[in-house]
Scaffold this motif. Sequence first.
Motif, PDB file in Angstrom:
ATOM      1  N   ALA A 439      32.621 -29.283 -17.296  1.00 18.44           N
ATOM      2  CA  ALA A 439      32.237 -29.708 -15.945  1.00 18.44           C
ATOM      3  C   ALA A 439      33.194 -30.773 -15.414  1.00 18.44           C
ATOM      4  CB  ALA A 439      30.805 -30.245 -15.962  1.00 18.44           C
ATOM      5  N   TYR A 442      36.489 -29.198 -14.183  1.00 16.74           N
ATOM      6  CA  TYR A 442      36.451 -28.494 -12.903  1.00 16.74           C
ATOM      7  C   TYR A 442      36.070 -29.395 -11.740  1.00 16.74           C
ATOM      8  CZ  TYR A 442      37.485 -24.148 -15.214  1.00 16.74           C
ATOM      9  OH  TYR A 442      38.134 -23.162 -15.913  1.00 16.74           O
ATOM     10  N   ILE A 443      35.332 -30.473 -11.999  1.00 17.56           N
ATOM     11  CA  ILE A 443      35.062 -31.446 -10.943  1.00 17.56           C
ATOM     12  C   ILE A 443      36.377 -32.066 -10.471  1.00 17.56           C
ATOM     13  CG2 ILE A 443      34.091 -33.739 -10.494  1.00 17.56           C
ATOM     14  CD1 ILE A 443      31.685 -32.892 -12.235  1.00 17.56           C
ATOM     15  N   TYR A 446      38.410 -29.115  -8.567  1.00 19.92           N
ATOM     16  CA  TYR A 446      37.857 -28.801  -7.251  1.00 19.92           C
ATOM     17  C   TYR A 446      37.947 -29.998  -6.312  1.00 19.92           C
ATOM     18  CZ  TYR A 446      35.907 -24.409  -9.036  1.00 19.92           C
ATOM     19  OH  TYR A 446      35.755 -23.154  -9.565  1.00 19.92           O
ATOM     20  N   GLY A 447      37.742 -31.194  -6.871  1.00 15.65           N
ATOM     21  CA  GLY A 447      37.811 -32.398  -6.049  1.00 15.65           C
ATOM     22  C   GLY A 447      39.197 -32.592  -5.459  1.00 15.65           C
TER      23      GLY A 447
END
Length: 466
Positions: A439, A442-443, A446-447
């Motif tokens: 997590a 990918y945070i 994507y951020g």
Amino acid sequence: MIASVGKYHKFSIVLVLLSAFVYYYFGYPLVRTDLVILISLYGIAFASFFGLIKLEKHNFLFLAGIAIVFRLIFLGSIPNLSQDFYRFIWDGRLLLQGWNPYLYLPNDLMASGSVPIQESQALFDGMGSLNASHYTNYTPINQLCFVLAAIVSPKSITGAVIVLRLILILADIGTLYFGRKLLKNLGLPVNNIWLFILNPLVIIELVGNLHFEGLMIFFLVWSLYLLQKGLWKWAAVILALSVSVKLLPFIFLPILFQWFTKRKITEIHKTSFSILRKNLGKLIVFYAIVFAIVIGLFLPFISEKFISNYQETIGLYFQNFEFNASLYYIARWIGYQIVGWNTIATIGKITPIVVFVSVLIISFFRDNTDFKKTVTALLFGLSIYFFTTTTMHPWYFTTLLVLSVFTNYRFTVVWSFMFVLSYTAYQKEGYGEILELVALEYIAVYGFLLYEIISLQRKKLQIQAS
């Protein structure tokens, strides 16, 4: 100023030595379950990578030289972060003996005692039970490289590894050559190429761990260079070679529609019929060349059993395997809440449809009429596939990284660093992903991607307003 340049030069040497030590350690003493050492060394490699680009980005020969030296450090090492190369050598030696590697499971051959190759037990043990229980999915150009390794070194695993590694080093040099020329043609900073060539993930995963995405990327970048130059027939030939290393570039074919027609699907009526027919004719010939060469390269292996085995292997990838996934893990969690079990078989059938529809939308309705926009479309088409896939190994990602070099997006560089968290799945207690770290990975990705999209949109609006 002179003192400053001298200082930077000395510090660059320090960074080179630090990087060389990291790559030596990754290639030889490292055990992949020593996670603290692995992550720490990866962090040092990335800090050195950024430092070298900042200090020496205009010194082409220096950076090109150290990029080759870093790769040569791995030359005699046996990959310790991946077992795939054992299957490469197995396939190559099997094919050299006249056996079609697509038709035989290593498990079955070992059980029957009829393996016609040297070091079969060592190769079988090395590839692991999962690999040995599935048919090979490596494409014809891959198999040609494996055969070459078998010809040069039929009795030594280390010798075969050296041959395969030299092929990948030469491929990276080719990517540097054509990538730099393409950047010049697009009017982009030629220094962008170092974001790929010097990236620790690329060096470790492609050359260090012997993943043939490196060869696929070489052909892909060469093809893009030829296409941008207008040599579209030769571009089709080289793209077919890229597909014949890994099937992944097939996803790019629809996205080239606007580059050939120079029109979005909604603007086709504005183009005269004769011009449209001519441009569509070129596109059809382009596709025909790609498919004809790929099919031709597969022909020596094709049989009814081959088709069945290959379909089974591809199906397993989408519907059975899961690693370091992004949106799929969210969908899987939702599935557990609804039905109470892992719904990968269902999700694995849906995601290819989602990717296909998304790629068609990008292909026909987004403005891809100039080459920079086309490459950006390739980047986002592949991003959608990677964001939705059930399995995302670090070496898969390198294709996305090289495409980003020819765009204004750098979320891929962030992702190349965050991938180190995926190695935490290989623990001393056994295999097991830490989903909190997935997590976090990918945070961050994507951020940063969201930040880039917003920033680039603001710049675009400012330019329009001025």
